[in-house]
Design a protein around this motif. Structure first.
Motif, PDB file in Angstrom:
ATOM      1  N   GLU B  90      55.501  28.535  42.970  1.00  0.00           N
ATOM      2  CA  GLU B  90      54.920  27.574  42.028  1.00  0.00           C
ATOM      3  C   GLU B  90      53.972  26.604  42.721  1.00  0.00           C
ATOM      4  O   GLU B  90      53.144  25.962  42.079  1.00  0.00           O
ATOM      5  N   ALA B  91      54.069  26.484  44.068  1.00  0.00           N
ATOM      6  CA  ALA B  91      53.250  25.499  44.781  1.00  0.00           C
ATOM      7  C   ALA B  91      51.910  26.060  45.252  1.00  0.00           C
ATOM      8  O   ALA B  91      51.066  25.323  45.746  1.00  0.00           O
ATOM      9  N   ILE B  92      51.719  27.361  45.078  1.00  0.00           N
ATOM     10  CA  ILE B  92      50.527  27.993  45.647  1.00  0.00           C
ATOM     11  C   ILE B  92      49.238  27.387  45.091  1.00  0.00           C
ATOM     12  O   ILE B  92      48.264  27.189  45.810  1.00  0.00           O
ATOM     13  N   ASP B  93      49.258  27.011  43.808  1.00  0.00           N
ATOM     14  CA  ASP B  93      48.052  26.450  43.194  1.00  0.00           C
ATOM     15  C   ASP B  93      47.645  25.119  43.802  1.00  0.00           C
ATOM     16  O   ASP B  93      46.509  24.684  43.637  1.00  0.00           O
ATOM     17  N   ARG B  94      48.594  24.463  44.484  1.00  0.00           N
ATOM     18  CA  ARG B  94      48.257  23.158  45.045  1.00  0.00           C
ATOM     19  C   ARG B  94      47.755  23.257  46.486  1.00  0.00           C
ATOM     20  O   ARG B  94      47.464  22.266  47.127  1.00  0.00           O
ATOM     21  N   LEU B  95      47.662  24.466  46.992  1.00  0.00           N
ATOM     22  CA  LEU B  95      47.108  24.665  48.344  1.00  0.00           C
ATOM     23  C   LEU B  95      45.585  24.633  48.268  1.00  0.00           C
ATOM     24  O   LEU B  95      45.007  24.852  47.201  1.00  0.00           O
ATOM     25  N   PRO B  96      44.920  24.370  49.408  1.00  0.00           N
ATOM     26  CA  PRO B  96      43.455  24.371  49.380  1.00  0.00           C
ATOM     27  C   PRO B  96      42.921  25.723  48.920  1.00  0.00           C
ATOM     28  O   PRO B  96      43.561  26.759  49.125  1.00  0.00           O
ATOM     29  N   GLU B  97      41.742  25.707  48.350  1.00  0.00           N
ATOM     30  CA  GLU B  97      41.167  26.905  47.760  1.00  0.00           C
ATOM     31  C   GLU B  97      40.950  28.036  48.768  1.00  0.00           C
ATOM     32  O   GLU B  97      41.006  29.204  48.439  1.00  0.00           O
ATOM     33  N   SER B  98      40.699  27.632  50.026  1.00  0.00           N
ATOM     34  CA  SER B  98      40.421  28.648  51.040  1.00  0.00           C
ATOM     35  C   SER B  98      41.705  29.198  51.674  1.00  0.00           C
ATOM     36  O   SER B  98      41.653  30.010  52.596  1.00  0.00           O
ATOM     37  N   HIS B  99      42.850  28.734  51.203  1.00  0.00           N
ATOM     38  CA  HIS B  99      44.120  29.221  51.758  1.00  0.00           C
ATOM     39  C   HIS B  99      44.285  30.713  51.438  1.00  0.00           C
ATOM     40  O   HIS B  99      43.967  31.140  50.323  1.00  0.00           O
ATOM     41  N   PRO B 100      44.777  31.503  52.417  1.00  0.00           N
ATOM     42  CA  PRO B 100      44.914  32.946  52.155  1.00  0.00           C
ATOM     43  C   PRO B 100      45.724  33.263  50.889  1.00  0.00           C
ATOM     44  O   PRO B 100      45.409  34.240  50.200  1.00  0.00           O
ATOM     45  N   TYR B 101      46.723  32.445  50.567  1.00  0.00           N
ATOM     46  CA  TYR B 101      47.502  32.709  49.339  1.00  0.00           C
ATOM     47  C   TYR B 101      46.625  32.587  48.099  1.00  0.00           C
ATOM     48  O   TYR B 101      46.788  33.331  47.130  1.00  0.00           O
ATOM     49  N   ARG B 102      45.690  31.615  48.135  1.00  0.00           N
ATOM     50  CA  ARG B 102      44.797  31.455  46.987  1.00  0.00           C
ATOM     51  C   ARG B 102      43.815  32.619  46.949  1.00  0.00           C
ATOM     52  O   ARG B 102      43.414  33.073  45.873  1.00  0.00           O
ATOM     53  N   VAL B 103      43.428  33.103  48.128  1.00  0.00           N
ATOM     54  CA  VAL B 103      42.424  34.168  48.173  1.00  0.00           C
ATOM     55  C   VAL B 103      43.003  35.501  47.688  1.00  0.00           C
ATOM     56  O   VAL B 103      42.396  36.207  46.899  1.00  0.00           O
ATOM     57  N   VAL B 104      44.199  35.848  48.186  1.00  0.00           N
ATOM     58  CA  VAL B 104      44.751  37.169  47.817  1.00  0.00           C
ATOM     59  C   VAL B 104      45.698  37.106  46.621  1.00  0.00           C
ATOM     60  O   VAL B 104      46.025  38.142  46.055  1.00  0.00           O
ATOM     61  N   GLY B 105      46.143  35.900  46.252  1.00  0.00           N
ATOM     62  CA  GLY B 105      46.971  35.756  45.063  1.00  0.00           C
ATOM     63  C   GLY B 105      48.464  35.783  45.341  1.00  0.00           C
ATOM     64  O   GLY B 105      48.940  36.374  46.313  1.00  0.00           O
ATOM     65  N   ALA B 106      49.211  35.116  44.450  1.00  0.00           N
ATOM     66  CA  ALA B 106      50.653  34.987  44.608  1.00  0.00           C
ATOM     67  C   ALA B 106      51.362  36.345  44.540  1.00  0.00           C
ATOM     68  O   ALA B 106      52.392  36.554  45.179  1.00  0.00           O
ATOM     69  N   ASP B 107      50.778  37.265  43.794  1.00  0.00           N
ATOM     70  CA  ASP B 107      51.429  38.577  43.681  1.00  0.00           C
ATOM     71  C   ASP B 107      51.463  39.316  45.006  1.00  0.00           C
ATOM     72  O   ASP B 107      52.384  40.089  45.282  1.00  0.00           O
ATOM     73  N   ALA B 108      50.434  39.065  45.821  1.00  0.00           N
ATOM     74  CA  ALA B 108      50.413  39.716  47.135  1.00  0.00           C
ATOM     75  C   ALA B 108      51.595  39.236  47.975  1.00  0.00           C
ATOM     76  O   ALA B 108      52.227  40.015  48.693  1.00  0.00           O
TER      77      ALA B 108
END
Lengths: 525, 459
Positions: B90-108
């Motif tokens: 649930e916290a992934i959206d609050r990470l910076p935009e360039s964070h790998p989780y934001r880039v590849v998505g929570a499903d990854a």
């Protein structure tokens, strides 16, 4: 590669024409006899000195005394290795540093604060950040309480040694030279090189030359000498060496464990076979290899050498078998660096000649290839030594790089009768990135089942397991491998290393083959 | 050129193994090449996904200009990180935009963890829930982590049973009483006591962790007593050391040891000790040398073997051998002084970050040494870091910048090579140490990079 300096390359590439006083010897060697430091002139730090082992006390190696007749050769060598050897006729170490306590603050390089050894390993010591990866992968530390581990034996002891009054810790003789620490170190600290140097110094300076241990170690290290003698009377020798009462006496007097069986000597050595066969059957100026068979496949398992020849001829290679001595591996492991250097001189000389004729050097024993590729240039400065290192390959490795081995095996169609093997990767194969090559090569071959028995060290480590006081430990280290071998489907063992093979056989009773033998069978070579 | 594969993975850690397995499961013929023995053996063995969302901006607005070393920022001016997080997703959206989780998505991340569960099997726990577990580490901290070794299970901080932690004088880096004190100070919901016992004294003062593990594995005799029995005997006088809030004495229900309870036969060792002590036994994950890391390495490399991945360790990949029109055809592997070409249709770079030496740096800049990929960094070296050691350090986020298929991009955001993918520590954008996200980033990017490489190779 941090452990080699540019100067090493120069020494290797020079073909007899390099300047004998090529700059690097000019400065800063203090009292070593090759020139006083010149104030104001920048000096090469010892980081930039070539790697070299030369005996201490300015002695000329035995061999040179023995073969002093060949004055030209010695002079030639002195000329081509940058005059380093002639420097050894000075007072102390050849490459550097100084034992002088009175340094002129205006004229010394900061690294000269430390009195030098024969090798400059400061850069290696500085790279160690004590992560203990080496200790964690040391098979001896795992079973031997008394062994302080590779980190102490390498960078820590190297620092301690900078002061004159520090002896080398005796535990250095417990390092089995498996070189796993090299493979584990994330900072590329030249651990095994540091160990070899320390061990050489320990044996040279601190070991009692009349002690049973020294004599025993020297005999073990010079296996080639005993083997060459024994192979004159192979059957008698095989019997006598394993004759119960004789073995009891050997344990009592020499400290050679009676539990071990001496390897059998072949009735016809590889070289005798090669000669009788009339040498190479294939001539090919474009595809040539010089076979470094090593002692074991010559005297004990010529079938490995024969398999090598047949497989390579199958691929159209012209095989050369240059004159050669021991690779030096058992000598490094016992600190007998003078012996090793003597053998290395012969090997390098002959292999350089073969390389000049267009050959690459092929070894079937992974400790031999390790020695030619890594330890030689680390420890010695001989003309052409870098050339030899760069042109050396393990037999299967070379084919995998240069031939379509997979396609060839596919076309050959596999074995008619299913065979299963328990494969153990020798430590010295691991360090060359070869630990999986046998498994991969035969994975898709019909009728072959090859199982990797895991990453345990076999424990014998050449001569280590041949010492009475180390025998138990060697078996403890190997216990995991024995278990995994017995769990494996195969009842035949497989490995590239002759002493690993001895240990595998000793611990499980399995017959052991070399991958080249299986390759010969599967290719129908 | 004889050494070829569909996909070549460069590296030997968690990201490399994940990429190799995911590519192999897409049907690719995969080879993995690692310079040194796997860095997994230095890892704690804990698999973190996301434990904290640290602040990227100080609480008070800064003076104008970049956050340079000269700005003397007070550490207290940083807001506390958000966390420990119960739910990493649930916290992934609050990470910076360039964070790998934001880039590849929570499903990854989710699929990466699923893949890990599959490979680790019964050796690991935590797969039953999305929530983080709280595992005590040997410094006395409690770490939010997504998966933990079965050996650490009985030590979870959310469990309220009274706990004894055991230490040894000769293991200087591990002080059991200080550990217990810090746990209590952290407000754990159970009573805890620490005790230093004599057992490791039977070994030399600086005996290696592997030596102790081996002795327990083989149940070696220590002064005539089998090792496991000797260890239990040393601990049993302390089973009533725990004093509860009312001054009463509890018998402990679980006993924690530094992580050296056997290597090959860890489960057997723990079971026997538990039996002899009448309490659950667990291991506290430690820094290197790390047996949990070694055990994980063994398991993952066995998995590689089972998936049919070819692998070799011992030789570094030193550069690109041949490349043309935006594609790499082969890389150069240094085999003891001579390079050999390794060809592939697609490559995965998983060589680690600055510590793993997948990134190289000097005073001039930070580089990626294998493919010479773009590494985003301020030109001025003094902007690589801020004064507050625990602040938002720019260098912590250095690395190659991937697109959503994990292909590294250049300074303008364009893909550098169509068939090169990056995963793990070499990928920038995450501050793994502050976020507790290193393993998760490796799993998520490894999964995507491996799959995309296989897709590229199959074309």
């Amino acid at each position: 590669m941090t452990r080699h300096t540019e100067d090493d390359g120069d020494a290797g590439d020079s073909n007899g024409t390099s300047e004998p006083n090529g700059g690097r010897e000019r400065g800063g060697c203090g009292d070593c006899g090759c020139g006083e430091p010149t104030p104001g002139v920048p000096e090469a730090g010892r980081d930039e000195q070539p790697s070299i082992f030369v005996p201490d006390e300015g002695e000329v190696p035995d061999s040179e005394a023995a073969s002093a007749g060949d004055v030209d050769r010695a002079a030639d060598r002195a000329a081509t290795d940058g005059g380093v050897e002639s420097a050894s006729s000075g007072t102390d170490s050849a490459t550097g540093g100084t034992d002088s306590t009175e340094l002129d603050p205006d004229a010394y390089d900061p690294v000269d604060v430390f009195p030098g050894g024969d090798l400059d390993l400061r850069e290696g010591a500085d790279s160690c950040y004590k992560c203990t990866s080496c200790d964690t992968s040391c098979p001896v530390a795992e079973v031997d309480d008394e062994f302080p581990g590779p980190k102490f034996q390498g960078p820590e002891q190297w620092r301690l040694k900078r002061k004159d009054d520090h002896d080398i810790d005796e535990s250095i003789t417990s390092c089995s030279n498996c070189m796993r620490c090299d493979d584990a170190c994330p900072s590329s600290v030249p651990l095994s090189q540091m160990h070899n140097e320390a061990r050489g110094q320990f044996v040279e300076r601190q070991m009692e030359k009349l002690s049973v241990e020294y004599i025993r170690n020297r005999i073990l290290a010079n296996y080639r000498t005993s083997a060459s003698l024994a192979s004159k009377f192979p059957r008698t020798a095989s019997f006598a060496m394993n004759f119960g009462p004789a073995r009891w006496a050997m344990e009592k007097v020499m400290g050679i464990p009676k539990e071990r069986d001496f390897p059998e000597f072949a009735t016809e050595t590889f070289r005798e076979w090669w000669k009788a066969r009339g040498g190479a059957q294939v001539e090919n100026p474009d595809k040539r290899v010089a076979y470094f068979h090593g002692c074991y496949s010559n005297y004990n398992t010529p079938e490995v050498g024969k398999a090598m020849v047949r497989v390579y001829e199958h691929f159209g290679y012209e095989v050369m078998v240059p004159p050669q001595k021991c690779s030096g591996t058992p000598m490094f492991a016992n600190g007998m660096l003078k012996d090793a250097r003597r053998h290395a001189e012969t090997n390098v000389e002959n292999l350089v000649e073969a390389i000049g004729e267009g050959a690459d050097v092929i070894a079937s024993c992974t400790s031999c290839s390790m020695s030619l590729r890594q330890e030689y240039p680390e420890l010695f400065d001989l003309h052409g030594i870098e050339d030899v290192a760069e042109h050396t390959f393990e037999a299967l490795e070379y084919l995998r790089i240069h031939e379509d081995l997979e396609g060839e095996l596919d076309a050959a169609g596999g074995l008619d009768d299913e065979r299963a093997f328990a494969y153990h990767a020798p430590c010295h194969a691991r360090n060359q990135g070869l630990s999986r090559q046998a498994v991969e090569t035969f994975r898709d071959v019909d009728g072959v089942n090859m199982e990797d028995v895991g990453d345990s060290c076999s424990g014998i480590s050449g001569t280590y397991g041949w010492k009475e006081e180390k025998y138990e430990k060697s078996m403890e280290i190997g216990a995991e491998m024995f278990e995994h071998m017995e769990d494996a489907e195969g009842e035949v063992g497989m490995t590239e290393c002759p002493t690993c093979a001895m240990q595998m056989e000793h611990g499980t009773g399995y017959e052991i083959e070399h991958p080249l033998q299986l390759l010969e069978d599967t290719l129908g070579a | 050129m004889a050494i070829t594969s569909d996909v070549l993975v460069v590296g030997g850690g968690l990201a490399a193994v994940t990429a190799a397995v995911s590519a192999a499961r897409e049907g690719a013929d995969v080879r993995l090449v690692s310079h040194k023995a796997s860095t997994l053996r230095q890892a704690s063995g804990l698999i973190d996904a996301l434990g904290y969302v640290p602040a990227t901006e100080p609480a008070k607005p800064l003076r104008d200009g970049p956050p340079t070393a000269g700005r003397e920022l007070d550490p207290d001016e940083w807001p506390d990180p958000e966390g420990p997080l119960a739910d990493p997703y649930e916290a992934i959206d609050r990470l910076p935009e360039s964070h790998p989780y934001r880039v590849v998505g929570a499903d990854a991340l989710r699929e990466g963890l699923d893949l890990f569960d599959d490979l680790a099997g019964d050796a690991y726990r935590g797969g039953h829930t999305d929530s983080n577990a709280l595992v005590p580490t040997f410094g006395g901290a409690v770490k939010p982590t997504a998966r933990y070794p079965a050996a650490a299970e009985a030590g979870l901080a959310s469990d309220d049973r009274p706990m004894l932690v055991v230490g040894f004088r000769s293991l200087t880096e591990y002080d059991a009483r200080a550990f217990a004190g810090r746990l209590e100070a952290a407000g754990v919901p159970f009573d805890v006591a620490g005790a230093e016992v004599e057992f490791a004294e039977a070994f030399r003062a600086d005996a290696k962790i592997t030596r102790l593990a081996k002795a327990l594995d083989h149940d070696e005799e220590i002064d005539g007593v089998p090792a496991r029995e000797a260890l239990a005997k040393a601990v049993s006088p302390h089973l009533h050391d725990v004093v509860d809030g009312d001054g009463g004495v509890d018998r402990v229900e679980r006993v924690g040891f530094p992580a050296f309870l056997g290597d090959d036969r860890g489960e057997e060792v723990r079971a026997e000790l538990a039996d002899r002590l009448g309490a659950d036994v667990f291991e506290v994950p430690m820094g290197p040398p790390s047996l949990p890391g070694l055990r994980l390495e063994d398991r993952l490399f066995d998995a590689l073997d089972a998936e049919g991945v070819r692998f070799e360790t011992g030789n570094p990949v030193v550069g690109v051998e041949s490349a043309s029109d935006g594609r790499v055809e082969a890389v150069a592997v240094d085999r003891k002084g001579r390079t050999a070409p390794y060809g592939a249709d697609a490559f995965v770079l998983a060589t680690g970050g600055l510590v793993g030496k997948g990134l190289d740096s000097d005073r001039e800049g930070v580089r990626e040494p294998v493919f010479d990929l773009h590494v985003e960094q301020p030109d001025d070296r003094y902007e690589w870091f801020v004064d507050d050691a625990f602040g938002d350090q720019p260098y912590a986020r250095f690395g190659v910048r991937p697109d959503e298929r994990c292909r590294p991009t250049d300074a303008d955001g364009a893909v550098e090579y169509e068939n090169v993918f990056a995963a793990g520590g070499v990928v920038g954008g995450a501050d793994a140490a502050r976020e507790k996200s290193a393993s998760g980033v490796s799993l998520a990017t490894g999964l995507v990079a491996g799959r995309q490489a296989a897709t590229e190779a199959n074309q």
